[in-house]
Design a protein around this motif. Structure first.
Motif: not given
Length: 467
Positions: A398-416
């Motif tokens: 969606l955003q073509k921004n790898l750091p943002v995508a990694i932040a979203v994915g890693s946050s989702l792991v921690a939140i889960s």
């Protein structure tokens, strides 16, 4: 106009739900035009429970009219299947003699349940109209605490003595069968009415006529006390596939039995209450949601919605405090609903399985609370890894921004992981403080996931983006 026979053929070809709707529609149409004979005819082939559902579906003004179409014996049976609100309305509309005959013939446990729902003034009047024997049995049940085995039991049973022969017992059953709610289990008592054994009807009819009850009965009897919680009684009957369980007082004297049909009612009531509780206490016990006025409905829901409103205010305050990073990377705000929503769902799943395990006692197989929380935490980690990988790919797409995508994915792991741990741990914590886990868990899980999830997200984003 259809004849009763043609109606019978038609009703056999439809499903239970269709039958109920068909009977209700036909009954209402005939009552509207005043065809009482035709209305009475269509009820002839219908089972009492289906008649009760059909009457409940009629406009309130027609309830008493439809009920009066039934014969005396059929009316008594149908009445026990009706919703308590309809039962109360019929009591107010029927003649005193009709009410007395119906209530007199009800089984004591069903009568006690009805009296629980009626105003005290009506209960007093009905008790005065009962025969001395029925008044005594009903007063006995009403004397026990609500929600206990004593309150839901029926005293109508067949008790035997050990010295009776099989032939004498069979004769006794023939004479008392109509006065007992269940004859599949026969209970043996001593001279002081203490429970000493149990005998099934199958064992009785397959024994020799000259054998005594003491020779063939089972002395190891599972029973419950009058103050045993009704849910525990239900679990006992469910676990051992009983049709009934005997109830004894503190002196081990047999005072009644709880039958499987009572257990079905208990399970339905408890499941309904648990569902309403998980929903934030949207309804109180004994109330019919769809018959409540809108003001009552709103009042029952507003408390926990207010809690969630405050929670969202706290979350909004946290987001506002992160204006510096949002000002530099605005796209981070787009993924906040995804993260908090997913975390809430994961936490709800964990709390649901834990609360159900508590209610069914299945959770004991896993060990103590720590083992359960660790198990759910590992499950949350696996879920987080799978969902985080998908979220990372989707965010980058969606955003073509790898750091943002990694932040979203890693946050989702921690939140889960956070959601799974909190969802499984909070029910144990609330039970420790004698609070209802089902009522307290949902809003607190939402609070923990929203507040801590947003904090985790922005802190990881700062680390990954070096902001």
């Amino acid at each position: 106009m259809q004849t009763p026979n043609s109606n019978s053929s038609t009703l056999q070809d439809v499903s239970r739900r269709e039958l109920r709707d068909l009977v209700r529609a036909q009954l209402q149409s005939l009552l509207e035009v005043g065809d009482l004979r035709g209305a009475k005819a269509i009820l002839v082939p219908v089972q009492p429970v289906d008649i009760a559902e059909a009457i409940e579906g009629l406009p309130e003004a027609m309830h008493a009219i439809a009920f009066r179409l039934l014969s005396k014996d059929e009316a008594i049976e149908v009445y026990e299947y009706l919703d308590y609100s309809v039962q109360e309305r019929l009591i107010e509309e029927l003649r005193s003699q009709e009410v007395r005959e119906i209530v007199e013939q009800m089984s004591p446990d069903d009568r006690a349940k009805l009296f629980d729902e009626l105003p005290a003034k009506i209960v007093k009047r009905l008790l005065e109209q009962l025969s001395p024997a029925e008044r005594e049995s009903t007063a006995q049940l009403l004397g026990y605490e609500a929600g206990t085995a004593g309150r839901i039991m029926t005293p109508e049973l067949i008790s035997l003595k050990e010295n009776l022969t099989v032939a004498e017992t069979l004769e006794r059953i023939r004479s008392l069968a109509n006065a007992s709610e269940m004859i599949y289990y026969l209970y043996v008592t001593d001279a002081a009415r203490r429970l000493t054994g149990i005998l099934s009807l199958r064992e009785l009819v397959t024994s020799q006529p000259q054998q005594t009850i003491g020779d063939i009965m089972t002395r190891d009897v599972l029973s419950v006390n009058t103050d045993t919680d009704q849910e525990e009684v239900a679990r006992l009957i469910q676990r051992y596939d009983f049709l009934a369980v005997p109830v004894v007082d503190r002196e081990q004297r047999l005072v009644g039995i709880v039958t499987v049909d009572d257990v079905i009612d208990i399970l339905q009531e408890e499941n309904t209450r648990d569902i309403y509780t998980v929903g934030g206490g949207v309804q109180s016990d004994g109330d019919s949601y769809f018959q409540s006025d809108l003001l009552t409905v709103a009042r029952k829901r507003v408390v926990w919605l207010f809690v969630l409103l405050i929670t969202n205010t706290i979350t909004g305050t946290i987001i506002k405090s992160q204006e510096d990073i949002l000002g530099k990377v605005v796209v981070l705000a787009a993924f906040i609903p995804l993260l908090t929503g997913t975390g809430g769902n994961v936490g709800a799943q964990s709390s649901t399985v834990v609360i159900r395990g508590m209610n069914t006692e299945e959770i004991r197989a896993l060990g103590g609370p720590l083992q359960v929380v660790v198990r759910e935490g590992l499950a949350g980690a696996l879920l987080g890894i799978m969902l985080g990988a998908i979220a990372t790919i989707w965010a980058f797409f969606l955003q073509k921004n790898l750091p943002v995508a990694i932040a979203v994915g890693s946050s989702l792991v921690a939140i889960s992981v956070l959601a799974s741990v909190s969802g499984s741990a909070l029910p144990f914590l609330f039970r420790l403080f004698r609070l209802d886990p089902a009522l307290m868990s949902a809003p607190f899980i939402t609070t923990a996931v929203d507040v801590l999830g947003v904090l985790i997200y922005f802190n990881l984003a700062r680390m990954i983006l070096n902001v």
